[in-house]
Write a protein that holds these residues in place. Sequence first.
Motif, PDB file in Angstrom:
ATOM      1  N   VAL A  13      84.031  54.226 -93.074  1.00 24.39           N
ATOM      2  CA  VAL A  13      84.573  54.825 -94.300  1.00 24.39           C
ATOM      3  C   VAL A  13      83.763  56.065 -94.680  1.00 24.39           C
ATOM      4  CG1 VAL A  13      84.930  54.460 -96.768  1.00 24.39           C
ATOM      5  CG2 VAL A  13      85.558  52.684 -95.137  1.00 24.39           C
ATOM      6  N   ILE A  14      82.448  55.958 -94.625  1.00 24.65           N
ATOM      7  CA  ILE A  14      81.590  57.103 -94.966  1.00 24.65           C
ATOM      8  C   ILE A  14      81.817  58.235 -93.971  1.00 24.65           C
ATOM      9  CG2 ILE A  14      79.186  57.876 -95.093  1.00 24.65           C
ATOM     10  CD1 ILE A  14      78.521  55.128 -96.268  1.00 24.65           C
ATOM     11  N   LEU A  15      81.942  57.889 -92.701  1.00 20.61           N
ATOM     12  CA  LEU A  15      82.195  58.901 -91.683  1.00 20.61           C
ATOM     13  C   LEU A  15      83.537  59.607 -91.916  1.00 20.61           C
ATOM     14  CD1 LEU A  15      80.910  60.023 -89.083  1.00 20.61           C
ATOM     15  CD2 LEU A  15      82.312  58.384 -87.824  1.00 20.61           C
ATOM     16  N   ALA A  16      84.564  58.862 -92.277  1.00 22.63           N
ATOM     17  CA  ALA A  16      85.880  59.442 -92.553  1.00 22.63           C
ATOM     18  C   ALA A  16      85.824  60.356 -93.779  1.00 22.63           C
ATOM     19  CB  ALA A  16      86.911  58.339 -92.752  1.00 22.63           C
ATOM     20  N   VAL A  17      85.106  59.934 -94.814  1.00 22.59           N
ATOM     21  CA  VAL A  17      84.982  60.751 -96.024  1.00 22.59           C
ATOM     22  C   VAL A  17      84.245  62.048 -95.699  1.00 22.59           C
ATOM     23  CG1 VAL A  17      83.874  60.872 -98.292  1.00 22.59           C
ATOM     24  CG2 VAL A  17      85.183  58.853 -97.639  1.00 22.59           C
ATOM     25  N   CYS A  18      83.179  61.963 -94.901  1.00 18.42           N
ATOM     26  CA  CYS A  18      82.443  63.172 -94.515  1.00 18.42           C
ATOM     27  C   CYS A  18      83.317  64.114 -93.692  1.00 18.42           C
ATOM     28  CB  CYS A  18      81.188  62.799 -93.733  1.00 18.42           C
ATOM     29  SG  CYS A  18      79.913  62.034 -94.731  1.00 18.42           S
ATOM     30  N   PHE A  19      84.107  63.562 -92.801  1.00 25.19           N
ATOM     31  CA  PHE A  19      84.988  64.370 -91.971  1.00 25.19           C
ATOM     32  C   PHE A  19      86.033  65.087 -92.830  1.00 25.19           C
ATOM     33  CE2 PHE A  19      88.847  64.746 -89.315  1.00 25.19           C
ATOM     34  CZ  PHE A  19      88.360  65.635 -88.383  1.00 25.19           C
ATOM     35  N   VAL A  20      86.628  64.379 -93.759  1.00 25.55           N
ATOM     36  CA  VAL A  20      87.626  64.992 -94.645  1.00 25.55           C
ATOM     37  C   VAL A  20      86.977  66.067 -95.512  1.00 25.55           C
ATOM     38  CG1 VAL A  20      89.151  64.529 -96.607  1.00 25.55           C
ATOM     39  CG2 VAL A  20      89.191  63.029 -94.614  1.00 25.55           C
ATOM     40  N   ALA A  21      85.778  65.802 -96.013  1.00 27.36           N
ATOM     41  CA  ALA A  21      85.076  66.795 -96.832  1.00 27.36           C
ATOM     42  C   ALA A  21      84.768  68.046 -96.007  1.00 27.36           C
ATOM     43  CB  ALA A  21      83.799  66.202 -97.399  1.00 27.36           C
ATOM     44  N   PHE A  22      84.368  67.847 -94.747  1.00 29.03           N
ATOM     45  CA  PHE A  22      84.102  68.992 -93.872  1.00 29.03           C
ATOM     46  C   PHE A  22      85.375  69.810 -93.658  1.00 29.03           C
ATOM     47  CE2 PHE A  22      84.370  70.709 -89.569  1.00 29.03           C
ATOM     48  CZ  PHE A  22      83.353  71.649 -89.619  1.00 29.03           C
ATOM     49  N   LEU A  23      86.485  69.140 -93.383  1.00 25.72           N
ATOM     50  CA  LEU A  23      87.740  69.860 -93.160  1.00 25.72           C
ATOM     51  C   LEU A  23      88.171  70.654 -94.389  1.00 25.72           C
ATOM     52  CD1 LEU A  23      90.001  67.425 -91.109  1.00 25.72           C
ATOM     53  CD2 LEU A  23      88.916  69.528 -90.349  1.00 25.72           C
ATOM     54  N   VAL A  24      88.066  70.032 -95.552  1.00 26.45           N
ATOM     55  CA  VAL A  24      88.452  70.719 -96.791  1.00 26.45           C
ATOM     56  C   VAL A  24      87.550  71.931 -97.019  1.00 26.45           C
ATOM     57  CG1 VAL A  24      88.520  70.485 -99.306  1.00 26.45           C
ATOM     58  CG2 VAL A  24      89.517  68.717 -97.860  1.00 26.45           C
ATOM     59  N   GLY A  25      86.244  71.764 -96.819  1.00 23.94           N
ATOM     60  CA  GLY A  25      85.309  72.880 -96.987  1.00 23.94           C
ATOM     61  C   GLY A  25      85.561  73.997 -96.000  1.00 23.94           C
ATOM     62  N   PHE A  26      85.827  73.627 -94.756  1.00 24.82           N
ATOM     63  CA  PHE A  26      86.067  74.628 -93.717  1.00 24.82           C
ATOM     64  C   PHE A  26      87.324  75.438 -94.021  1.00 24.82           C
ATOM     65  CE2 PHE A  26      87.569  75.924 -89.476  1.00 24.82           C
ATOM     66  CZ  PHE A  26      86.438  76.592 -89.039  1.00 24.82           C
ATOM     67  N   ILE A  27      88.384  74.775 -94.407  1.00 25.92           N
ATOM     68  CA  ILE A  27      89.634  75.467 -94.732  1.00 25.92           C
ATOM     69  C   ILE A  27      89.451  76.340 -95.971  1.00 25.92           C
ATOM     70  CG2 ILE A  27      92.014  75.099 -95.515  1.00 25.92           C
ATOM     71  CD1 ILE A  27      92.063  72.662 -93.610  1.00 25.92           C
ATOM     72  N   THR A  28      88.685  75.867 -96.935  1.00 22.24           N
ATOM     73  CA  THR A  28      88.414  76.662 -98.138  1.00 22.24           C
ATOM     74  C   THR A  28      87.667  77.943 -97.781  1.00 22.24           C
ATOM     75  OG1 THR A  28      88.351  74.665 -99.479  1.00 22.24           O
ATOM     76  CG2 THR A  28      87.323  76.618-100.411  1.00 22.24           C
ATOM     77  N   VAL A  29      86.649  77.827 -96.926  1.00 20.40           N
ATOM     78  CA  VAL A  29      85.897  79.011 -96.512  1.00 20.40           C
ATOM     79  C   VAL A  29      86.801  79.990 -95.764  1.00 20.40           C
ATOM     80  CG1 VAL A  29      84.060  79.783 -94.942  1.00 20.40           C
ATOM     81  CG2 VAL A  29      83.645  77.905 -96.518  1.00 20.40           C
ATOM     82  N   LEU A  30      87.670  79.484 -94.910  1.00 24.08           N
ATOM     83  CA  LEU A  30      88.601  80.360 -94.196  1.00 24.08           C
ATOM     84  C   LEU A  30      89.529  81.090 -95.165  1.00 24.08           C
ATOM     85  CD1 LEU A  30      89.689  78.301 -91.066  1.00 24.08           C
ATOM     86  CD2 LEU A  30      88.199  80.291 -91.156  1.00 24.08           C
ATOM     87  N   CYS A  31      90.031  80.383 -96.155  1.00 24.40           N
ATOM     88  CA  CYS A  31      90.940  81.004 -97.127  1.00 24.40           C
ATOM     89  C   CYS A  31      90.233  82.067 -97.956  1.00 24.40           C
ATOM     90  CB  CYS A  31      91.543  79.943 -98.036  1.00 24.40           C
ATOM     91  SG  CYS A  31      92.720  78.873 -97.197  1.00 24.40           S
TER      92      CYS A  31
END
Length: 96
Positions: A13-31
């Motif tokens: 669960v913690i790993l999945a939450v970290c992965f989702v947080a990374f994806l959201v952050g990465f997409i935000t930086v790209l935008c």
Amino acid sequence: MTYRSRGRSIFEVILAVCFVAFLVGFITVLCIGNYFRAKRAQERQRQRRLAKLASAGGGNPNAGSVRGGSSVGGGSPRSPYNGGGGGVGDAGHEAP
């Protein structure tokens, strides 16, 4: 329905939450990066348009509103001389 009811460990669960947080952050930086790139391209296009207007003998480029169009004549919205938007050439690229 907790994470235990689906057979997942707390680590998964913690790993999945970290992965989702990374994806959201990465997409935000790209935008955000794309926004600033487009903003710079818009400013470069504006400078090119002003330089072209000044070199074409258009007189004082500050006399009229650059974005609002020319007060003399009724050129098309795609004309680079009246400052109108919506044309194909306004996307940050010069026409060939």
